[in-house]
Design a protein around this motif. Structure first.
Motif, PDB file in Angstrom:
ATOM      1  N   LEU A   5       0.868  -1.164   0.000  1.00 32.38           N
ATOM      2  CA  LEU A   5       0.000   0.000   0.000  1.00 32.38           C
ATOM      3  C   LEU A   5       0.910   1.220   0.000  1.00 32.38           C
ATOM      4  N   ASP A   6       1.007   1.886  -1.133  1.00 35.40           N
ATOM      5  CA  ASP A   6       1.951   3.010  -1.294  1.00 35.40           C
ATOM      6  C   ASP A   6       3.367   2.591  -0.912  1.00 35.40           C
ATOM      7  N   GLY A   7       3.742   1.372  -1.272  1.00 37.13           N
ATOM      8  CA  GLY A   7       5.079   0.862  -0.999  1.00 37.13           C
ATOM      9  C   GLY A   7       5.263   0.258   0.380  1.00 37.13           C
ATOM     10  N   VAL A   8       4.231   0.272   1.214  1.00 39.65           N
ATOM     11  CA  VAL A   8       4.320  -0.275   2.578  1.00 39.65           C
ATOM     12  C   VAL A   8       3.671  -1.658   2.596  1.00 39.65           C
ATOM     13  N   PRO A   9       4.389  -2.690   3.064  1.00 37.88           N
ATOM     14  CA  PRO A   9       3.785  -4.020   3.142  1.00 37.88           C
ATOM     15  C   PRO A   9       2.722  -4.088   4.236  1.00 37.88           C
ATOM     16  N   VAL A  10       1.498  -4.465   3.855  1.00 33.63           N
ATOM     17  CA  VAL A  10       0.392  -4.577   4.807  1.00 33.63           C
ATOM     18  C   VAL A  10      -0.289  -5.933   4.653  1.00 33.63           C
ATOM     19  N   LEU A  11      -0.899  -6.373   5.754  1.00 32.83           N
ATOM     20  CA  LEU A  11      -1.647  -7.627   5.771  1.00 32.83           C
ATOM     21  C   LEU A  11      -3.025  -7.365   6.358  1.00 32.83           C
ATOM     22  N   GLU A  12      -4.021  -8.074   5.858  1.00 35.48           N
ATOM     23  CA  GLU A  12      -5.350  -8.039   6.459  1.00 35.48           C
ATOM     24  C   GLU A  12      -5.388  -9.129   7.518  1.00 35.48           C
ATOM     25  N   ILE A  13      -5.608  -8.724   8.768  1.00 31.34           N
ATOM     26  CA  ILE A  13      -5.526  -9.663   9.882  1.00 31.34           C
ATOM     27  C   ILE A  13      -6.724  -9.539  10.819  1.00 31.34           C
ATOM     28  N   VAL A  14      -6.796 -10.493  11.727  1.00 32.02           N
ATOM     29  CA  VAL A  14      -7.707 -10.469  12.864  1.00 32.02           C
ATOM     30  C   VAL A  14      -6.854 -10.768  14.092  1.00 32.02           C
ATOM     31  N   LEU A  15      -7.082 -10.033  15.171  1.00 33.86           N
ATOM     32  CA  LEU A  15      -6.404 -10.275  16.442  1.00 33.86           C
ATOM     33  C   LEU A  15      -7.373 -10.973  17.371  1.00 33.86           C
ATOM     34  N   GLU A  16      -6.873 -11.925  18.165  1.00 28.58           N
ATOM     35  CA  GLU A  16      -7.736 -12.651  19.097  1.00 28.58           C
ATOM     36  C   GLU A  16      -7.075 -12.796  20.457  1.00 28.58           C
ATOM     37  N   ASN A  17      -7.913 -12.757  21.481  1.00 27.40           N
ATOM     38  CA  ASN A  17      -7.499 -13.130  22.830  1.00 27.40           C
ATOM     39  C   ASN A  17      -7.914 -14.596  22.971  1.00 27.40           C
ATOM     40  N   PRO A  18      -6.959 -15.521  23.064  1.00 30.36           N
ATOM     41  CA  PRO A  18      -7.309 -16.946  23.106  1.00 30.36           C
ATOM     42  C   PRO A  18      -7.938 -17.399  24.428  1.00 30.36           C
ATOM     43  N   PHE A  19      -7.935 -16.538  25.438  1.00 31.10           N
ATOM     44  CA  PHE A  19      -8.431 -16.934  26.750  1.00 31.10           C
ATOM     45  C   PHE A  19      -9.862 -16.492  27.021  1.00 31.10           C
ATOM     46  N   VAL A  20     -10.322 -15.500  26.296  1.00 36.06           N
ATOM     47  CA  VAL A  20     -11.724 -15.058  26.363  1.00 36.06           C
ATOM     48  C   VAL A  20     -12.189 -14.872  24.914  1.00 36.06           C
ATOM     49  N   PRO A  21     -13.463 -15.030  24.642  1.00 39.12           N
ATOM     50  CA  PRO A  21     -13.913 -14.941  23.245  1.00 39.12           C
ATOM     51  C   PRO A  21     -13.956 -13.492  22.744  1.00 39.12           C
ATOM     52  N   LYS A  22     -12.772 -12.903  22.511  1.00 41.85           N
ATOM     53  CA  LYS A  22     -12.680 -11.542  21.995  1.00 41.85           C
ATOM     54  C   LYS A  22     -11.808 -11.529  20.756  1.00 41.85           C
ATOM     55  N   ARG A  23     -12.267 -10.774  19.757  1.00 47.64           N
ATOM     56  CA  ARG A  23     -11.463 -10.600  18.553  1.00 47.64           C
ATOM     57  C   ARG A  23     -11.576  -9.157  18.101  1.00 47.64           C
ATOM     58  N   PHE A  24     -10.564  -8.701  17.366  1.00 48.89           N
ATOM     59  CA  PHE A  24     -10.562  -7.357  16.799  1.00 48.89           C
ATOM     60  C   PHE A  24     -10.126  -7.456  15.353  1.00 48.89           C
ATOM     61  N   PRO A  25     -10.904  -6.879  14.447  1.00 50.03           N
ATOM     62  CA  PRO A  25     -12.211  -6.286  14.674  1.00 50.03           C
ATOM     63  C   PRO A  25     -13.264  -7.372  14.888  1.00 50.03           C
ATOM     64  N   VAL A  26     -14.422  -6.975  15.386  1.00 46.42           N
ATOM     65  CA  VAL A  26     -15.479  -7.942  15.667  1.00 46.42           C
ATOM     66  C   VAL A  26     -15.888  -8.668  14.390  1.00 46.42           C
ATOM     67  N   GLU A  27     -15.956  -7.942  13.286  1.00 45.51           N
ATOM     68  CA  GLU A  27     -16.257  -8.539  11.981  1.00 45.51           C
ATOM     69  C   GLU A  27     -15.227  -8.051  10.972  1.00 45.51           C
ATOM     70  N   GLY A  28     -14.965  -8.869   9.971  1.00 48.54           N
ATOM     71  CA  GLY A  28     -14.036  -8.468   8.927  1.00 48.54           C
ATOM     72  C   GLY A  28     -12.593  -8.553   9.379  1.00 48.54           C
ATOM     73  N   ALA A  29     -11.774  -7.658   8.832  1.00 50.99           N
ATOM     74  CA  ALA A  29     -10.340  -7.656   9.116  1.00 50.99           C
ATOM     75  C   ALA A  29      -9.853  -6.225   9.261  1.00 50.99           C
ATOM     76  N   VAL A  30      -8.629  -6.083   9.718  1.00 52.46           N
ATOM     77  CA  VAL A  30      -7.995  -4.782   9.883  1.00 52.46           C
ATOM     78  C   VAL A  30      -6.624  -4.856   9.214  1.00 52.46           C
ATOM     79  N   LEU A  31      -6.128  -3.717   8.734  1.00 48.26           N
ATOM     80  CA  LEU A  31      -4.806  -3.684   8.118  1.00 48.26           C
ATOM     81  C   LEU A  31      -3.721  -3.565   9.185  1.00 48.26           C
ATOM     82  N   ALA A  32      -2.654  -4.319   9.000  1.00 52.96           N
ATOM     83  CA  ALA A  32      -1.478  -4.244   9.864  1.00 52.96           C
ATOM     84  C   ALA A  32      -0.257  -4.025   8.987  1.00 52.96           C
TER      85      ALA A  32
END
Length: 129
Positions: A5-32
């Motif tokens: 993205l404009d020469g910057v390497p990015v990935l579409e990801i999801v982050l999760e807390n494996p100990f409680v049912p939480k993820r970010f973003p709640v739906e879809g993905a976010v750029l990292a």
């Protein structure tokens, strides 16, 4: 999906807390941003860290050396990063510190992955070894 993205390497990801049912973003993905100058696994903004409820876990404090040579203290714990395409899941140390406004994946994240960064062909690819 991963790309430049404009020469910057990015990935579409999801982050999760494996100990409680939480993820970010709640739906879809976010750029990292994939940053080889960051030696850690994942650095996230404080609000993301709290949304995942990672601040409720046992935290470890680290010192980060910033590009300008100054030192910042971070706190973190273990979590999960999922790359939706090609379906890779990695566990590692997710940390936060003040004034972080983007999600950054570093060298510890890349361990065990084949990373191809080809600026000639404008290609950024991540696969499992």
């Amino acid at each position: 999906m991963n790309y430049l993205l404009d020469g910057v390497p990015v990935l579409e990801i999801v982050l999760e807390n494996p100990f409680v049912p939480k993820r970010f973003p709640v739906e879809g993905a976010v750029l990292a941003v994939f940053d080889t100058g960051y030696e850690g696994f994942a650095l996230v903004p404080e609000n993301v860290f709290r949304e995942l409820r990672l601040h409720e876990m046992e935290l470890h404090v680290r010192e980060l050396i910033l590009p300008d040579g100054s030192i910042a203290r971070s706190s973190g714990t273990f979590g999960k990063v999922k790359i939706l395409e090609p379906g890779i899941s990695c566990d590692g140390f997710i940390e936060t510190t003040k004034n972080v406004d983007e999600i950054v994946l570093g060298i510890d994240f890349a361990k065990g992955l084949k990373v191809i960064l080809d600026y000639c062909l404008k290609r950024f690819e991540v696969r499992q070894c």
